[in-house]
Scaffold this active site. Structure first.
Site, PDB file in Angstrom:
ATOM      1  N   ARG A   1     -29.018 -21.963 -22.329  1.00 13.40           N
ATOM      2  CA  ARG A   1     -29.619 -22.770 -23.394  1.00 13.40           C
ATOM      3  C   ARG A   1     -28.827 -22.627 -24.686  1.00 13.40           C
ATOM      4  O   ARG A   1     -28.350 -21.539 -25.016  1.00 13.40           O
ATOM      5  CB  ARG A   1     -31.047 -22.282 -23.690  1.00 13.40           C
ATOM      6  CG  ARG A   1     -32.071 -22.764 -22.697  1.00 13.40           C
ATOM      7  CD  ARG A   1     -33.488 -22.511 -23.201  1.00 13.40           C
ATOM      8  NE  ARG A   1     -33.683 -21.154 -23.679  1.00 13.40           N
ATOM      9  CZ  ARG A   1     -34.666 -20.792 -24.516  1.00 13.40           C
ATOM     10  NH1 ARG A   1     -35.509 -21.682 -24.976  1.00 13.40           N
ATOM     11  NH2 ARG A   1     -34.787 -19.537 -24.898  1.00 13.40           N
TER      12      ARG A   1
ATOM     13  N   SER B   1     -28.516 -11.425 -21.343  1.00 10.24           N
ATOM     14  CA  SER B   1     -29.472 -10.557 -20.628  1.00 10.24           C
ATOM     15  C   SER B   1     -28.837  -9.832 -19.447  1.00 10.24           C
ATOM     16  O   SER B   1     -29.292  -9.947 -18.302  1.00 10.24           O
ATOM     17  CB  SER B   1     -30.670 -11.381 -20.168  1.00 10.24           C
ATOM     18  OG  SER B   1     -31.281 -11.964 -21.287  1.00 10.24           O
TER      19      SER B   1
ATOM     20  N   ASP C   1     -33.007  -9.536 -24.441  1.00  6.38           N
ATOM     21  CA  ASP C   1     -34.237 -10.354 -24.498  1.00  6.38           C
ATOM     22  C   ASP C   1     -35.476  -9.534 -24.902  1.00  6.38           C
ATOM     23  O   ASP C   1     -36.404 -10.052 -25.520  1.00  6.38           O
ATOM     24  CB  ASP C   1     -34.495 -11.097 -23.177  1.00  6.38           C
ATOM     25  CG  ASP C   1     -34.506 -10.167 -21.970  1.00  6.38           C
ATOM     26  OD1 ASP C   1     -34.137  -8.990 -22.119  1.00  6.38           O
ATOM     27  OD2 ASP C   1     -34.867 -10.618 -20.865  1.00  6.38           O
TER      28      ASP C   1
END
Length: 900
Positions: free
Chosen positions: A522, A586, A640
């Site tokens: 994203r 992550s 995250d």
């Protein structure tokens, strides 16, 4: 003439459908807690929760009280794969002084007969379980206890009503115990109707309805527990004894009762009671025929108007006469013979008319019985949410067995009223005796199975003491990870993130965020406003990462990422601006500062070459330089979990802990700099990414790891690593459940002992199934459907066990997670040097958000283990996107403060 005379006894299908609807309404009333006290159809729970599954075995005794004779039985059940059993019985009379005397005499008589039977069968020195068939309405609170509500049939024994009949029988047997050296364990109290269903259920596993149509009448069926308000619990099914003989006692059938029904009722032992039974059971049909013939004779329609003594004598015409007169094949000879014996010298027309009366009376009985049975079948079908249902009805009773046309009529009408049910009618062989033994055998089997299941799940039940131990060990491991000399060998790595503050509300500006952590990537633009109109606005675009790029070279991967950023900047019209960027990455990284992160190793299917051991920020900068289209200010590499804490920290300044409980499991928290020995400086705080999934990799929690945990670990991609995560995170819980199910199936406790192909497949049991199966709103039927989707053909009992296994595994996961978190909040409290701590934990992850019980158990555990900490849990929104932007904003703010 007869047709006109008995017009009201001939019931059309419309009338029968109406009776069916009335009975359905009565059933609902009987099942409801508030409506049961006034319901006529009592819908009594029998506490029989399971049908025979064919694995029952052993020697059982049964006694049967309720018919014209008392019976004692010995039943041998063989586990030979053929579902065979052997029944030996002895019949004893029930004299009037016993059936209408007092309670002590009745139960002494039952005990004497049983002893006589045991003596003849040479059973006196054996300890045998006994099933007691007691064919009268009883209120049961457990399988081996029943309070008599009222006597029916020809019984009227004093001092028994409103008392427990099992206690009375035990007391009578106790008197003989010493002198006769017997040891009998009364395990189950069974109604004859339930016994009938169980006997037939042994031969046909589809049997879930029992019907008695003889001297008395009644039906029972397997009802969903969630509909039975009178019994605690929603799991599984229980047999309900409808006691439908009382249907209509409140006037619900008054429009269908004829003058003859009223007259018969007034002359009975219990006027106004059991009105439905009086319209259909064999005890009353002969009397009904007599009353009709008497009136017709008085009106000159029969026997030349001559009323004989037989017609005036109550009970003179019995059901056996009615059955014999309806044997059409024998013409009128039977009818003529019977009527002559009763001194009624009939003409041929008389014989035809009488035969017709008998037909109409018994046909009405079959019709009414069919309507109420159809109501039960419809309810079963609706409970199962089926469009078409196959089922079996177990039947017993003299009327059904001996009347020449009754069975055929009943079958035909039932099939007409419920065309969507394919019904098999199975005649019970000695239902009330063998049935009681079957109920006892099933109770025996369930008790043995319960023991085995409890033994398998016992290691998942963690005591408070054990959880305290886990908390203390976690605390020790946290300290090891913070100390310079032990950090290298610590299992809980306690990685510094160089995030040195949480949002204070003054953050503002436009920020970019990248989120790379799976097969999608994203890019986000985040606009943060401060002051009174404080807000965060986000715009994002999702890009796929093709497999050939995930597993190609590092250069290709980062070029693809930069291509996606370029597309996004173009799309948003901001290509010229040099915006600060936060990069959520992550994967395990070792950071040397907030904008330096060295990749320790790829996970989640990524295999891009030349990246491990490299700084991912440098690789991103290089790729931007190669493209030479735009420039970005890369401020922070973000985990995250830290993003989750920051997102919640923006809403609540008290949030200093982040928790992820989803596919993976991790925690971060704000630690005092003076406690972090591996980073220079003692002022202020820094967020520590604990990477607590590795807790226990040194064997410190081996005492709570089960054989199933070991199997899951050995079959994983990283055996011996991330042991705590494998006990607490969504990625592994389904696999633990699968291992337990395999073990229980091997022990013959599930899926009929058959391990299906799908159960052998790793990963078939996803964690989302755990969440669905454990949902309180989900009926067992839906649990069965989920299991069917997984290729597991389960019975209702299987579904209960699977649900229990899922519950044990997820509860332990939440408790272990809670114990770890309790160690962190306690550490925070001591850091601050306060008696009582108020703190907020930002949480994300599907397990916490979607599982029906995980979050509650986690919160309760923290409260129990850290009583001096008042912990608020706050759900995070988009920790990896919004969180990354906020970290960037805070880092910018702190950087500017530093420069000033």
């Amino acid at each position: 003439q007869v047709d006109r005379y008995l017009y009201h006894m001939r019931l059309s299908d419309d009338v029968l459908l109406d009776v069916m609807a009335r009975f359905q309404a009565e059933m609902v009333k009987g099942l409801g807690r508030d409506t049961n006290p006034t319901a006529t159809v009592k819908m009594l729970p029998s506490f029989v929760r399971s049908l025979p599954d064919g694995s029952e075995k052993g020697d059982f005794l049964a006694v049967d009280l309720g018919g014209s004779q008392f019976r004692a039985h010995q039943v041998k059940v063989f586990d030979d794969g053929k579902q065979s059993s052997q029944l030996e019985s002895k019949f004893y009379p029930t004299p009037k002084e016993v059936t209408q005397g007092n309670g002590a005499e009745l139960f002494d008589y039952v005990a004497d007969c049983l002893l006589d039977f045991m003596e003849t069968k040479n059973l006196k020195h054996k300890k045998l379980p006994l099933g007691f068939t007691f064919s009268f309405p009883c209120k049961q609170t457990k399988l081996e206890e029943g309070v008599l509500l009222a006597w029916t049939k020809h019984f009227k024994v004093r001092g028994v009503q409103d008392t427990d009949v099992v206690s009375a029988l035990r007391k009578a047997l106790q008197k003989h115990k010493a002198s006769f050296d017997i040891d009998i364990d009364v395990l189950a109290l069974v109604n004859d109707t339930v016994g009938t269903m169980m006997t037939c259920g042994y031969d046909d596993q589809r049997c879930e309805v029992g019907l008695i149509i003889g001297t008395g009448t009644n039906a029972c069926y397997m009802e969903e527990m969630r509909h039975i308000d009178l019994v605690e619990g929603d799991e599984g099914r229980m047999c309900i004894n409808t006691e439908w003989g009382a249907f209509g006692d409140d006037g619900a059938l008054d429009d269908l009762r004829t003058e003859f029904d009223r007259e018969l009722d007034l002359g009975s032992l219990n006027p106004g009671k059991q009105l439905f039974e009086k319209m259909i059971s064999s005890l009353y049909l002969g009397e009904l025929v007599r009353l009709i013939l008497l009136k017709m004779t008085k009106e000159g329609l029969l026997f030349n108007g001559k009323v004989s003594t037989a017609l005036l004598t109550k009970g003179k015409i019995e059901m056996k006469h009615v059955s014999a007169m309806e044997k059409y094949k024998e013409g009128l000879s039977n009818t003529k013979e019977i009527l002559t014996e009763l001194n009624l010298f009939p003409s041929e027309e008389d014989c035809i008319a009488v035969q017709h009366v008998c037909t109409i009376v018994s046909f009405r009985s079959a019709n009414l019985c069919a309507a109420t049975l159809a109501a039960i079948l419809t309810r079963l079908k609706e409970n199962k949410k089926l469009l078409r249902m196959r089922t079996t009805v177990g039947i017993d009773g003299g009327l059904y067995k001996t009347h020449p046309q009754y069975a055929k009529r009943l079958h035909k009408v039932v099939r007409r009223l419920v065309p969507t049910c394919d019904v098999r009618f199975l005649l019970s062989v000695s239902g009330s005796g063998k049935g009681a033994a079957m109920v006892t055998a099933v109770a025996y089997r369930l008790a043995a199975q319960r023991k085995q299941i409890d033994a398998a799940l016992a290691p998942f039940l963690l005591s408070l003491e054990t959880l305290r131990e886990v908390k203390n060990k976690m605390r020790t491991e946290l300290e090891y990870g913070l100390k310079r000399e032990t950090q290298a060998s610590a299992t809980v790595k306690m990685l510094p993130t160089y995030v040195c503050g949480t949002p204070d509300g003054t953050e503002k500006g436009k920020f970019l965020a990248l989120d790379l952590g799976g097969t999608n990537f994203r890019v986000l633009l985040v606009k943060i406003r401060s002051g009174r109109r404080r807000s965060v606005q986000m715009y994002n675009k999702i890009f796929a990462i093709p497999l050939e790029i995930m597993q190609g070279t590092g250069e290709e991967l980062f070029d693809h990422i930069v291509q996606c950023i370029a597309d996004f900047l173009e799309y948003m019209g901001i290509k010229g601006a040099r915006l600060p960027l936060g990069f959520t990455f992550s994967f395990p990284c070792r950071q040397a500062s907030i904008d330096k992160g060295t990749l320790v190793g790829w996970t989640k299917g990524f295999k891009a070459t030349d990246c491990e051991g490299e700084d991912v920020v440098d690789m991103l900068r290089e790729a931007i330089r190669r493209r030479n289209e735009f420039d970005l200010d890369i401020v922070a590499v973000v985990n995250d979990t830290v993003g989750t804490m920051m997102t919640c920290g923006y809403e609540d300044p008290n949030c200093e802990i982040g928790l992820i409980a989803g596919t993976g499991s991790n925690v971060c928290y704000m630690e005092d700099m003076k406690n972090i020995e591996i980073v220079e400086g003692n002022e202020g705080k820094m967020c520590i990414n604990t990477e607590w999934g590795g807790f226990g990799d040194n064997g410190c929690i081996d005492n709570i790891r089960t054989q199933y945990d070991k199997e899951v670990d050995e079959g994983s991609l990283n055996p011996g690593k991330q042991r705590y995560e494998k006990m607490t995170s969504g990625m592994y819980l389904g696999e633990i459940v699968r291992q337990i199910l395999i073990d229980l199936t091997k022990q013959g406790l599930l899926f009929r002992g058959q391990i299906s192909e799908s159960l052998r497949k790793r990963g078939i049991f996803e964690t989302k199934f755990l969440s669905q199966i454990e949902s309180d709103r989900l009926a067992l039927l839906q649990v069965r459907r989920i299991l069917q989707q997984l290729g597991l053909d389960s019975t209702c009992e299987d579904s209960i066990i699977v649900k229990e296994v899922c519950g044990a595994v997820s509860k332990r996961a939440a408790q272990l997670c809670g114990a770890g978190l309790a160690a962190i909040v306690e550490k925070k409290r001591e850091n601050r040097g306060v008696e009582h701590l108020q703190i907020t934990v930002g949480v994300d992850g599907t397990l916490y958000k979607l599982h029906p019980h995980f979050s509650r158990v986690l919160r309760e555990t923290v409260k129990e283990l850290a009583p001096q900490c008042d912990v608020t849990f706050m759900l995070s929104e988009d920790g990896s996107g919004k969180g990354a932007a906020l970290i960037t904003a805070v880092a910018k703010r702190l950087h500017n403060v530093g420069q000033k």
